[in-house]
Design an enzyme around this catalytic site. Structure first.
Site, PDB file in Angstrom:
ATOM      1  N   ASP A   1       0.913  -1.193   0.056  1.00 46.04           N
ATOM      2  CA  ASP A   1      -0.005  -0.090   0.107  1.00 46.04           C
ATOM      3  C   ASP A   1       0.951   1.229  -0.102  1.00 46.04           C
ATOM      4  O   ASP A   1       1.691   1.436   0.762  1.00 46.04           O
ATOM      5  CB  ASP A   1      -1.075   0.188   1.513  1.00 46.04           C
ATOM      6  CG  ASP A   1      -2.035   1.005   1.302  1.00 46.04           C
ATOM      7  OD1 ASP A   1      -2.312   1.294  -0.014  1.00 46.04           O
ATOM      8  OD2 ASP A   1      -2.702   1.543   2.155  1.00 46.04           O
TER       9      ASP A   1
ATOM     10  N   ARG B   1      -7.414   4.032  13.402  1.00 49.74           N
ATOM     11  CA  ARG B   1      -6.362   5.223  13.508  1.00 49.74           C
ATOM     12  C   ARG B   1      -5.971   5.008  15.075  1.00 49.74           C
ATOM     13  O   ARG B   1      -4.833   5.408  15.308  1.00 49.74           O
ATOM     14  CB  ARG B   1      -7.317   6.317  13.214  1.00 49.74           C
ATOM     15  CG  ARG B   1      -7.895   6.438  11.808  1.00 49.74           C
ATOM     16  CD  ARG B   1      -6.647   6.501  10.975  1.00 49.74           C
ATOM     17  NE  ARG B   1      -7.178   6.767   9.587  1.00 49.74           N
ATOM     18  CZ  ARG B   1      -6.646   6.624   8.438  1.00 49.74           C
ATOM     19  NH1 ARG B   1      -5.194   6.352   8.548  1.00 49.74           N
ATOM     20  NH2 ARG B   1      -6.973   6.943   7.340  1.00 49.74           N
TER      21      ARG B   1
END
Length: 409
Positions: A110, A221
């Site tokens: 990624d 997160r």
């Protein structure tokens, strides 16, 4: 023109022909091509055993000349009335098939290729310094993800558990992620592989990458923030990555090619050369049916050809079925941001939905759908389909209460 009746204005016409893997109640998964609202069973239509396999990998490994040959043959079958009797029995309505992960994912990488996204994140977390890290405009930054948790669109996503530590906490706690996010991305599926020590140049891109899919790189997160120093994303990313069921061949995206943004400073020579691979893809992000963002892929700073070149410059191999993704696609405007972290500015400016509820991050039961289209010939649009996922509550953990008793209150 095709002899097949397809809906007017469909983004899945003859100029698209994306590949996927499908099954029916009485037959195992196999490879098909979408045309309109139907799926063409390639094993039956072409009498080729490579398409009877439950993944695209065998076909991907055959290389660009074979990809072009099959595309031309499928186009002929669907346009020449002589083949109608052969092809019609191999067509199935889309609503009568089940779609599967289209390829067996090898390695998954990624990237972090959007300057707007990287700058937004930098402003949120490094407000007293430059938004971009010193290396950002010199190389496409990326990390290796977990291929075993790449799932097809529609697969539910279980909220992950993990360690978290807010800046005001004296010690880390354990429990379900509280800041579950999305990342609207574009993925690139590798076809022809390489040998160890064989770097690829940007000009090699179309000979080694078969096509494009959509990606949602779900992100925890709060888990990510506590774990990522010094080695980067780990459990905050590895629990699930969703991909769309259709892989659009690069050959279908010729009219979507555009010049990428000007790159300054000039990248090193191994990242230059060949025809640029900027892509004019219009993404749309819907949360519980409500459009919250429309990220433009054309704004991405690093191209997929440069990502592939950087990924292999050290001699690392690529294999059929490898997947690399762009990182979050974000544009310059607020309604073009491809993550909730950016859209709510870290929770300071929550999104208001039509029912009056607000979101900074995802709640259990929320559904996210990312779709995209691209320019086609003669003013048509090419569809990339969609990648969807619904959030399920976190699973019980056998040591949950011992690890973080305050979560029980």
């Amino acid at each position: 023109m095709t002899w097949l009746a397809v809906p007017e204005g469909t983004p899945f016409g003859l100029t698209n022909l994306p590949y996927g893997v499908f099954s029916t109640a009485d037959a195992a998964p196999r490879v098909g091509v979408r045309i309109g609202d139907q799926v063409l069973d390639l094993a039956a239509a072409l009498d080729d055993p490579v398409f009877a396999e439950p993944a695209l990998n065998g076909f991907l490994a055959q290389g660009r000349s074979r990809w072009d040959e099959v595309r031309a043959r499928v186009t002929e079958l669907l346009t020449d009335e002589r083949w109608r009797g052969t092809v019609e029995p191999a067509l199935l309505p889309l609503d009568r098939v089940r779609l599967h992960l289209p390829f067996a994912v090898g390695d998954y990488v990624d990237f972090y290729a959007s300057e707007h996204h990287a700058s937004n994140i930098g402003r949120m977390f490094r407000s007293d310094s430059e938004p971009l890290t010193p290396n950002w405009k010199h190389l496409p930054i990326g990390y290796h993800g977990r291929s075993g948790t790449v799932v097809v669109s529609g697969t539910p996503v279980v909220r992950p558990n993990g360690q978290r530590k807010a800046p005001t906490d004296a010690a880390p706690g354990f429990g379900p992620c509280r800041r579950l996010d999305i990342e609207a991305e574009v993925g690139f599926v590798v076809g022809a592989g390489t040998e160890p020590g064989q770097p690829l140049a940007p000009a090699d891109f179309a000979d080694h990458v078969f096509g494009v899919c959509l990606v949602n790189d779900w992100s925890a997160r709060d888990i990510q923030a506590w774990e990522y120093v010094p080695l980067g994303p780990f459990l905050g990313k590895s629990f699930a990555t969703s991909v769309s069921p259709w892989v659009v061949p690069l050959a279908a995206l010729e009219h979507a090619r555009v010049a990428p943004p000007v790159q300054a400073p000039q990248p090193l020579p191994y990242l230059t050369g060949g025809r640029p691979w900027g892509l004019d893809l219009d993404l749309e992000v819907r949360l519980n049916g409500h459009v919250v963002s429309r990220p433009p892929y054309a704004s991405m700073y690093w191209t997929p050809a440069q990502m592939l070149a950087h990924m292999t410059v050290n001699g690392a191999t690529v294999r059929p079925g490898d997947l690399f993704a762009s990182g979050t696609v974000s544009g310059p405007e607020k309604d073009q941001r491809g993550s909730l972290m950016e859209l709510s500015w870290g929770g300071q400016d929550p999104i208001t939905l039509p029912d009056g509820t607000t979101r900074s991050f995802l709640e259990d039961g929320d559904e996210v759908v990312i779709s995209a289209t691209a320019p086609g010939p003669d003013g048509t649009r090419i569809g990339l389909g969609e990648v969807a996922g619904r959030i399920l509550p976190a699973a019980d953990h056998p040591h949950f209460s011992q690890q973080d008793p305050k979560e029980q209150s």
